[in-house]
Design an enzyme around this catalytic site. Structure first.
Site, mmCIF file in Angstrom:
data_model
loop_
_atom_site.group_PDB
_atom_site.id
_atom_site.type_symbol
_atom_site.label_atom_id
_atom_site.label_comp_id
_atom_site.label_asym_id
_atom_site.label_seq_id
_atom_site.Cartn_x
_atom_site.Cartn_y
_atom_site.Cartn_z
ATOM 1 C CB THR A 30 -0.928 0.004 1.240
ATOM 2 O OG1 THR A 30 -1.792 -1.131 1.177
ATOM 3 C CG2 THR A 30 -1.774 1.259 1.296
ATOM 4 C CG ASP A 53 -1.771 -7.029 -2.307
ATOM 5 O OD1 ASP A 53 -1.740 -7.853 -1.379
ATOM 6 O OD2 ASP A 53 -2.565 -6.080 -2.340
ATOM 7 C CB SER A 54 1.839 -7.982 1.553
ATOM 8 O OG SER A 54 0.561 -7.837 2.117
ATOM 9 C CB SER A 55 -2.408 -10.994 -0.560
ATOM 10 O OG SER A 55 -3.020 -10.176 0.417
ATOM 11 C CB THR A 73 0.126 -4.075 6.317
ATOM 12 O OG1 THR A 73 -1.147 -4.059 5.663
ATOM 13 C CG2 THR A 73 0.755 -2.689 6.247
ATOM 14 C CG ASP A 74 -3.077 -7.868 3.863
ATOM 15 O OD1 ASP A 74 -3.418 -7.153 4.834
ATOM 16 O OD2 ASP A 74 -3.704 -7.891 2.790
#
Length: 557
Positions: A62, A126-128, A158-159
Site C-alpha cells: 500500500t 501486493d503482500s498477499s 502489511t498483510d
C-alpha cells in the site's frame, strides 16, 4: 583489503611464529577491522561529516500505491523514487548535488546524514502474493549488498509483513546490521499518510542505530520482527508485539530500550540461508473439526506442522481420531510444534487437555507467534546437516529472540530485578541458578546476580565464549554489561580467539567510558593480541585522541 594493507599484514604475520589457522584468523580480523573503521567513509566528493548508507528494497504494498482508473489502489512501476526525490521531507538535493544517484534525508542535527538508494522490484507485489521465493529474493539482495550499506529498509505490504519479518530474522544468520521492515495503511503520496513517518523512521533507525536485528517499524514503535503480529486491518496502529516489549518508542525523541535488543554472544561472519522448506502446514484446532480436515494438515508430504491450540495449549482430549493422527505423524518423523491461538500468552502442559500431546512429542513453543513458529519450522527443516533430534532441539531454542525459554516466573523476576521474588523461587528450585545467572547478566540486574552467586551460581560457558561477549559489550560501549560480568566474578581481561580483550575493542571503537571502567579492573593494559597489538596501538590506528591520552596516562601511573 587492498594490496598494501595485505602486504603489511603478511609482514606482521611473518614476525610471529603462528600457524595457518592463526593466519586465517588474522586476515579475517584485519578485514573486519578495516570494514568497521571505514563504514562511515563513502569516498564521495563533497562529504563534510559522517554519513551512513541505507539500501531501501521496495517490494510493493500500500505504501507506494495510487488509485487507478477503476478507483482501486494499485502500484505504479517506476513512480516511487521520482516522487520521493521531489519531496523535501525525504530528500535534500543540496547535500550531494554531484552524486545524483543518492537520496539524502534532511539533516538530523548532530546525527549522521543518512544517504539511501531505492531498489524497486519488478513486478511490485501486493503482500498477499508474497511467497518463499520472495523472502529468498529479499535475503539474497541484502546478502549481495551487505558490505556496501550500513543498514537496510524493506518496504512491504502489511498483510503478510509479519511472516516476512519473521522469515528474514531466521534467514539472515549472524546479522550485524539493522534491517527495518515497514509499510503503511495509507499510501505515502496522500496528504494524510502513516507511510511518511514509517519510512522516515525506518531510514533513521537503519542508518544511525546499532540494532543487529530484523525489526518492524510501524506507528512510532520499533518491534522485533519475529515477535510481531498484525492486529488491525484499519487502524494506523496495525502491528503489535504481544509477548515482548517494543525495542524503541518514537515520540519527540527516539527512546531505545537497549536491554531488550537481541545481541548474539558470539561474533560470527554474516551469512544467508536461502532455502526454506515448503512442506510445513498449519493445523488450527476448531470445535468439531472433521477427520478430513485433520488428515489434510498431516498428509504424507508434510514434514512440519504448526498446531494452533486453544488457550494455553489445549486440544480436545476426547478426540481419539485427532490424537491418533498426531501420534502417527510424529512416529514417521514429522515435527509438530504447538502455539496458542490467543494474541498473547504461552502454551504449557498445565492441563489434562494438553498433557497427552506433550507426552507424545508435540513441542510446546511457549509464547511464540504463529508467524514465527511457521517460518522458524520452515527454516529449521531446511538444515539438512542437522539430525531430526537437532531440529527438535533447535525449535525449542530461542535462535533470534523469538520465544521465551526460561521459567515464566523466573524470567519475569529476573528482568524486573525483583530480589524478593527471586529468593522465593530459588529456595523452591535451586537447580536453576546457573542458567539464571546468564539471564541476569543479559538484563544487567546486579542485585539478582549477587543473589544468585549467594545461592552457588556459576557461569558455565567456556572462557572463550565469555571473552567474545566481553568484547562485544565493549565494542558497543556497554559499561553496564561489563559491570554485570565483573559482578559475576568474570576476569575482564579474558582474550578472545584473536587474542583481543574488551580493552582492545573499547580502544578500537573509541568507547571512552568503557576504557575508563576497564582500567580499574584489568592488570595488564598492554596485553597483546594475536597480531601483537596493544589497546593503545588500536587507539592510535583509529586516531582516538581521548583514548590515547587516557591510556598513556595510565601507563605512566
Amino acid at each position: 583489503m587492498n594490496d598494501s594493507k595485505l602486504e603489511c599484514l603478511l609482514i606482521r604475520i611473518d614476525n610471529f611464529s603462528i600457524n595457518r589457522t592463526e593466519i586465517l584468523l588474522c586476515i579475517h580480523f584485519e578485514i573486519s577491522t578495516q570494514t568497521m573503521l571505514s563504514q562511515s567513509n563513502l569516498n564521495l566528493p563533497g562529504i563534510t561529516q559522517n554519513v551512513s548508507k541505507v539500501l531501501t528494497i521496495y517490494t510493493g504494498g500500500t505504501i507506494g500505491m495510487t488509485l487507478n482508473e477503476n478507483g482501486v489502489l494499485a502500484p505504479v512501476p517506476g513512480q516511487f523514487e521520482p516522487r520521493i526525490r521531489e519531496d523535501m521531507n525525504f530528500h535534500d538535493p543540496t547535500y550531494l548535488p554531484q552524486e545524483p544517484e543518492w537520496l539524502v534525508l534532511p539533516s538530523l542535527g548532530d546525527e549522521k546524514r543518512v544517504l539511501y538508494k531505492i531498489k524497486e522490484y519488478d513486478p511490485l507485489l501486493d503482500s498477499s502474493n508474497m511467497e518463499r521465493s520472495d523472502w529468498k529474493r529479499i535475503a539474497q539482495d541484502i546478502n549481495d549488498e551487505y558490505k556496501n550499506y550500513d543498514g537496510f529498509v524493506v518496504l512491504h505490504g502489511t498483510d503478510t509483513l509479519a511472516f516476512t519479518s519473521s522469515a528474514l530474522s531466521f534467514m539472515l544468520q549472524n546479522l550485524g546490521k539493522p534491517v527495518m521492515v515497514t509499510g503503511s495503511q495509507i499510501p505515502i503520496y496522500q496528504t494524510r499518510s502513516d507511510g511518511k513517518d514509517n519510512f522516515v523512521a525506518s531510514l533513521i533507525v537503519a542508518g544511525t542505530y546499532d540494532i543487529p536485528e530484523v525489526c518492524v517499524v510501524f506507528n512510532h514503535k520499533l518491534l522485533r520482527g519475529n515477535r510481531t503480529v498484525k492486529v488491525n486491518c484499519e487502524a494506523l496502529d496495525a502491528f503489535n508485539s504481544p509477548n515482548y516489549p517494543p525495542l524503541a518508542t518514537m515520540g519527540v525523541s527516539i527512546n531505545l530500550n537497549e536491554i531488550y535488543i537481541n545481541r548474539p554472544p558470539l561474533i560470527e561472519p554474516f551469512s544467508v540461508q536461502l532455502s526454506m522448506d515448503a512442506n510445513v502446514s498449519l493445523l488450527r484446532i476448531t470445535p468439531g473439526m472433521t477427520l478430513n480436515q485433520i488428515s489434510g494438515a498431516l498428509s504424507a508430504s508434510v514434514r512440519g506442522v504448526v498446531l494452533q491450540s486453544f488457550g494455553a495449549g489445549n486440544i480436545p482430549s476426547n478426540r481419539d481420531d485427532l490424537l491418533t493422527e498426531l501420534k502417527a505423524a510424529i512416529a514417521r518423523g514429522v515435527i509438530i510444534v504447538n502455539c496458542t491461538q490467543c494474541l498473547g500468552g504461552s502454551v504449557a502442559d498445565a492441563y489434562d487437555a494438553s498433557s497427552e500431546i506433550f507426552e507424545m512429542g508435540v513441542i510446546f513453543l511457549g509464547d511464540i507467534t504463529m508467524e514465527a513458529a511457521y517460518t522458524k519450522l520452515s527454516y529449521v527443516l531446511s538444515k539438512h546437516a542437522w539430525s531430526l533430534q537437532d531440529k527438535k532441539d533447535m525449535m525449542k531454542t530461542s535462535l533470534r529472540g523469538e520465544l521465551t525459554v526460561k521459567s515464566a516466573k523466573l524470567n519475569t523476576a529476573n528482568r524486573l530485578g525483583n530480589v524478593i521474588v527471586m529468593e522465593k523461587i530459588l529456595i523452591q528450585n535451586s537447580s536453576v541458578v546457573n542458567s539464571a545467572i546468564e539471564e541476569a547478566i543479559s538484563f544487567d540486574q546486579t542485585k539478582v546476580i549477587e543473589l544468585l552467586l549467594k545461592h552457588g551460581a556459576q557461569l558455565t560457558r567456556p572462557p572463550l565464549e565469555v571473552a567474545e561477549s566481553l568484547c562485544a559489550a565493549a565494542a558497543r560501549g556497554s559499561v553496564k554489561r561489563l559491570q554485570s560480568y565483573q559482578t559475576a566474578g568474570v576476569d575482564l581481561s579474558l582474550p578472545d580467539s584473536s587474542g583481543r580483550t574488551a580493552l582492545h575493542m573499547a580502544a578500537l571503537h573509541n568507547s571512552v567510558d568503557v576504557v575508563k571502567f576497564l582500567l580499574n579492573h584489568v592488570d595488564d593494559i598492554n596485553q597483546r593480541d594475536i597480531l601483537g597489538l596493544t589497546p593503545l596501538e588500536y587507539a592510535l590506528r583509529n586516531q582516538s585522541t581521548e583514548v590515547i591520552m587516557i591510556l598513556n596516562q595510565a601507563a605512566k601511573s
